[in-house]
Design an enzyme around this catalytic site. Structure first.
Site, PDB file in Angstrom:
ATOM      1  N   HIS A 153       0.855  -1.188   0.000  1.00 15.15           N
ATOM      2  CA  HIS A 153       0.000   0.000   0.000  1.00 15.15           C
ATOM      3  C   HIS A 153       0.888   1.235   0.000  1.00 15.15           C
ATOM      4  O   HIS A 153       1.936   1.238   0.632  1.00 15.15           O
ATOM      5  CB  HIS A 153      -0.900   0.016   1.238  1.00 15.15           C
ATOM      6  CG  HIS A 153      -2.065   0.925   1.080  1.00 15.15           C
ATOM      7  ND1 HIS A 153      -2.008   2.260   1.398  1.00 15.15           N
ATOM      8  CD2 HIS A 153      -3.308   0.697   0.595  1.00 15.15           C
ATOM      9  CE1 HIS A 153      -3.174   2.816   1.121  1.00 15.15           C
ATOM     10  NE2 HIS A 153      -3.973   1.898   0.628  1.00 15.15           N
ATOM     11  N   ASP A 160      -8.091  -5.479  -0.545  1.00 19.12           N
ATOM     12  CA  ASP A 160      -8.523  -6.273  -1.698  1.00 19.12           C
ATOM     13  C   ASP A 160      -8.251  -7.767  -1.531  1.00 19.12           C
ATOM     14  O   ASP A 160      -8.948  -8.599  -2.130  1.00 19.12           O
ATOM     15  CB  ASP A 160      -7.847  -5.757  -2.982  1.00 19.12           C
ATOM     16  CG  ASP A 160      -8.313  -4.347  -3.307  1.00 19.12           C
ATOM     17  OD1 ASP A 160      -9.527  -4.112  -3.219  1.00 19.12           O
ATOM     18  OD2 ASP A 160      -7.468  -3.496  -3.610  1.00 19.12           O
TER      19      ASP A 160
HETATM   20  C1  LIG Z   1      -0.379  -0.375  -4.025  1.00 19.50           C
HETATM   21  C2  LIG Z   1       1.007  -0.153  -4.616  1.00 19.50           C
HETATM   22  C3  LIG Z   1       0.868   0.403  -6.041  1.00 19.50           C
HETATM   23  C4  LIG Z   1       1.708   0.877  -3.760  1.00 19.50           C
HETATM   24  O1  LIG Z   1       3.021   0.817  -4.009  1.00 19.50           O
HETATM   25  P1  LIG Z   1       4.031   2.071  -4.013  1.00 19.50           P
HETATM   26  O2  LIG Z   1       4.059   2.730  -2.693  1.00 19.50           O
HETATM   27  O3  LIG Z   1       3.763   2.916  -5.194  1.00 19.50           O
HETATM   28  O4  LIG Z   1       5.352   1.272  -4.181  1.00 19.50           O
HETATM   29  P2  LIG Z   1       6.042   0.881  -5.552  1.00 19.50           P
HETATM   30  O5  LIG Z   1       5.067   0.464  -6.581  1.00 19.50           O
HETATM   31  O6  LIG Z   1       6.956   2.011  -5.869  1.00 19.50           O
HETATM   32  O7  LIG Z   1       6.837  -0.407  -5.067  1.00 19.50           O
HETATM   33  C5  LIG Z   1       7.966  -0.349  -4.166  1.00 19.50           C
HETATM   34  C6  LIG Z   1       8.681  -1.675  -4.199  1.00 19.50           C
HETATM   35  O8  LIG Z   1       7.869  -2.675  -3.589  1.00 19.50           O
HETATM   36  C7  LIG Z   1       7.527  -3.688  -4.525  1.00 19.50           C
HETATM   37  N1  LIG Z   1       6.119  -4.017  -4.369  1.00 19.50           N
HETATM   38  C8  LIG Z   1       5.131  -3.193  -3.950  1.00 19.50           C
HETATM   39  N2  LIG Z   1       3.981  -3.856  -3.922  1.00 19.50           N
HETATM   40  C9  LIG Z   1       4.251  -5.109  -4.340  1.00 19.50           C
HETATM   41  C10 LIG Z   1       3.454  -6.245  -4.534  1.00 19.50           C
HETATM   42  N3  LIG Z   1       2.140  -6.202  -4.297  1.00 19.50           N
HETATM   43  N4  LIG Z   1       4.041  -7.384  -4.966  1.00 19.50           N
HETATM   44  C11 LIG Z   1       5.360  -7.423  -5.210  1.00 19.50           C
HETATM   45  N5  LIG Z   1       6.165  -6.376  -5.050  1.00 19.50           N
HETATM   46  C12 LIG Z   1       5.619  -5.226  -4.621  1.00 19.50           C
HETATM   47  C13 LIG Z   1       7.774  -3.067  -5.905  1.00 19.50           C
HETATM   48  O9  LIG Z   1       8.046  -4.032  -6.865  1.00 19.50           O
HETATM   49  C14 LIG Z   1       8.950  -2.192  -5.615  1.00 19.50           C
HETATM   50  O10 LIG Z   1      10.106  -2.984  -5.559  1.00 19.50           O
HETATM   51  P3  LIG Z   1      11.506  -2.443  -6.125  1.00 19.50           P
HETATM   52  O11 LIG Z   1      11.808  -1.252  -5.274  1.00 19.50           O
HETATM   53  O12 LIG Z   1      12.404  -3.603  -5.937  1.00 19.50           O
HETATM   54  O13 LIG Z   1      11.245  -2.080  -7.549  1.00 19.50           O
HETATM   55  C15 LIG Z   1       1.782  -1.481  -4.643  1.00 19.50           C
HETATM   56  O14 LIG Z   1       1.995  -1.968  -3.334  1.00 19.50           O
HETATM   57  C16 LIG Z   1       1.116  -2.519  -5.509  1.00 19.50           C
HETATM   58  O15 LIG Z   1       1.286  -2.513  -6.736  1.00 19.50           O
HETATM   59  N6  LIG Z   1       0.332  -3.452  -4.889  1.00 19.50           N
HETATM   60  C17 LIG Z   1      -0.406  -4.420  -5.658  1.00 19.50           C
HETATM   61  C18 LIG Z   1      -1.690  -3.811  -6.194  1.00 19.50           C
HETATM   62  C19 LIG Z   1      -2.724  -3.664  -5.127  1.00 19.50           C
HETATM   63  O16 LIG Z   1      -2.957  -4.556  -4.330  1.00 19.50           O
HETATM   64  N7  LIG Z   1      -3.376  -2.502  -5.149  1.00 19.50           N
HETATM   65  C20 LIG Z   1      -4.428  -2.195  -4.219  1.00 19.50           C
HETATM   66  C21 LIG Z   1      -3.952  -1.175  -3.257  1.00 19.50           C
HETATM   67  S1  LIG Z   1      -5.141  -0.899  -1.978  1.00 19.50           S
END
Ligand SMILES: CC(C)(COP(=O)(O)OP(=O)(O)OC[C@H]1O[C@@H](n2cnc3c(N)ncnc32)[C@H](O)[C@@H]1OP(=O)(O)O)[C@@H](O)C(=O)NCCC(=O)NCCS
Length: 374
Positions: free
Chosen positions: A259, A310
């Site tokens: 998140h 989710d």
């Molecule tokens: C929600 C989300 C977009 C927020 O992430 P964020 O703060 O923007 O973090 P980032 O996307 O920049 O990810 C940071 C790191 O964690 C990893 N990461 C984050 N969420 C991950 C996940 N669900 N699975 C695997 N790796 C994940 C990324 O790959 C990244 O790794 P890296 O630094 O080695 O490249 C992300 O956690 C995600 O994509 N989750 C899955 C989708 C989801 O469940 N969305 C609903 C949210 S309520």
């Protein structure tokens, strides 16, 4: 005009506005009330009222609110025709996006963006959106739509329209709690999209259409439709550990985990996990719950990533026998209360939302005549 000095990719950590609707600081609260307490003590209808009107309703106010939303549980004939005419393969989220756009054309207050009109329009959307989702779903199954019931709660009426039979109290309660937890979440991507749209003095339906588009993506609301794909791909408790380790080694993103704001866990996920488990127990099939537990353990130990809402929501809806493409539209039928509240709040104290970008393009250059360009 001076160059912007602060840049945060994805606007992470940026305070992009003020809100009195909810906060994630110190645990999610709607209008001051901890979401844990709301999930225990009230129903979604009361929460929707709270978000839109600022206070929990009295008994009489709740009755009037339910009467207004109940009376709005129908959609105009041209929308019924459109829901029949859309290609069969149209994803329910896309059909819903179009449906809300069409509903705008028929709303008597479409162009009135006053506080009172936006409250009324959101109440009408609360009534109409579940009808559009359920009608389109049943038509897709070759079944006739089921007329809505004004005497049922938001949660119970939706399940009734979907199936044509009255749902049992335990599943209504579980579904209702999921709607409470989905109803509002500060400046998430779809809510921010809605606020950006109405900040131009555009209308509420346009804001909700844009918000639906933002919610659809798997990094946001679309994640709940990916949960069963993950569990099925993991295969079951025997193969889950190896599967998730391999998926992480392939650098796959596991939807339902992580998140932007919550780095030590999403309390909404903890609340709904209990309901997902109970719903699975009621079916006598614990395979996906056991698989989910293994994936959770490995995600925590290997990536320090915890489940978001989710993750249990996808499992709960599956255990309730709901079809996967309905999961994000269900999110919409709840979050529209939050979106409406944010549009109203934005317009009560509006300033156009228009940030700056850091330029990464070509340095200054001059246009060559066409015959000199190679
Ligand atoms: C929600 C989300 C977009 C927020 O992430 P964020 O703060 O923007 O973090 P980032 O996307 O920049 O990810 C940071 C790191 O964690 C990893 N990461 C984050 N969420 C991950 C996940 N669900 N699975 C695997 N790796 C994940 C990324 O790959 C990244 O790794 P890296 O630094 O080695 O490249 C992300 O956690 C995600 O994509 N989750 C899955 C989708 C989801 O469940 N969305 C609903 C949210 S309520």
């Amino acid at each position: 005009m001076s160059a912007p000095e602060v840049y945060s990719p994805g606007l992470e950590g940026v305070i992009a506005g003020e809100t009195a609707i909810s906060t994630v600081e110190g645990g999610l609260r709607y209008r001051g009330y901890p979401v844990v307490e709301l999930a225990e003590k009230v129903g979604f209808d009361e929460v929707a009222y709270l978000l839109l009107h600022g206070e929990l309703p009295t008994g009489a106010q709740l009755k009037e609110f339910q009467k207004r939303v109940g009376a709005a549980r129908s959609i105009p004939q041209p929308l019924k025709d459109l829901l029949k005419a859309l290609p069969g393969a149209t994803p329910p989220m896309d059909a819903l996006r179009s449906a809300v756009s069409v509903l705008g054309h028929f709303d008597p207050e479409a162009e009135d963006s006053s506080h009172a009109a936006n409250v009324s329009k959101t109440e009408r959307l609360l009534g109409q959106i579940p009808v559009a989702i359920a009608d389109r779903f049943r038509l897709g199954q070759g079944l006739p739509p089921v007329a809505a019931r004004a005497d049922l709660s938001h949660a119970a009426n939706f399940l009734y329209m979907l199936r044509g039979t009255e749902p049992n109290p335990a599943e209504v309660r579980a579904f209702d709690v999921s709607l409470i937890l989905y109803a509002e979440h500060e400046f998430n991507a779809s809510t921010f999209a809605a606020r950006v749209i109405c900040s131009t003095l555009s209308d509420l339906h346009s804001s909700v259409v844009g918000a639906i588009g933002a919610l659809k993506g798997p990094l946001h609301g679309g994640a709940n439709e990916k949960v069963m794909d993950i569990l099925r791909a993991a295969g079951g408790p025997k193969t889950a550990e190896q599967w998730i380790r391999d998926a992480l080694a392939r650098k796959e993103r596991v939807m339902g985990f992580g998140h932007r704001v919550y780095k030590t866990g999403d309390l909404r996920a903890k609340i709904l996990k209990e309901f997902a488990r109970k719903a699975a127990e009621a079916t006598g099939q614990m395979k996906w719950e056991e698989t989910a537990d293994i994936i959770e353990r490995v995600m925590a130990s290997e990536k320090n990533l915890l489940p978001n809402l989710d993750w249990p929501a996808g499992r709960l809806y599956h255990a309730m026998g709901l079809e996967v493409p309905l999961y994000t539209p269900i999110f919409v039928m709840s979050r529209v209360a939050g979106w409406g509240a944010h549009v109203i709040e934005q317009l009560d104290n509006n300033r156009l939302i228009r940030p700056r970008a850091r330029y990464t393009g070509e340095a200054l250059r001059m246009v060559k005549p066409l015959n000199e360009r190679s």
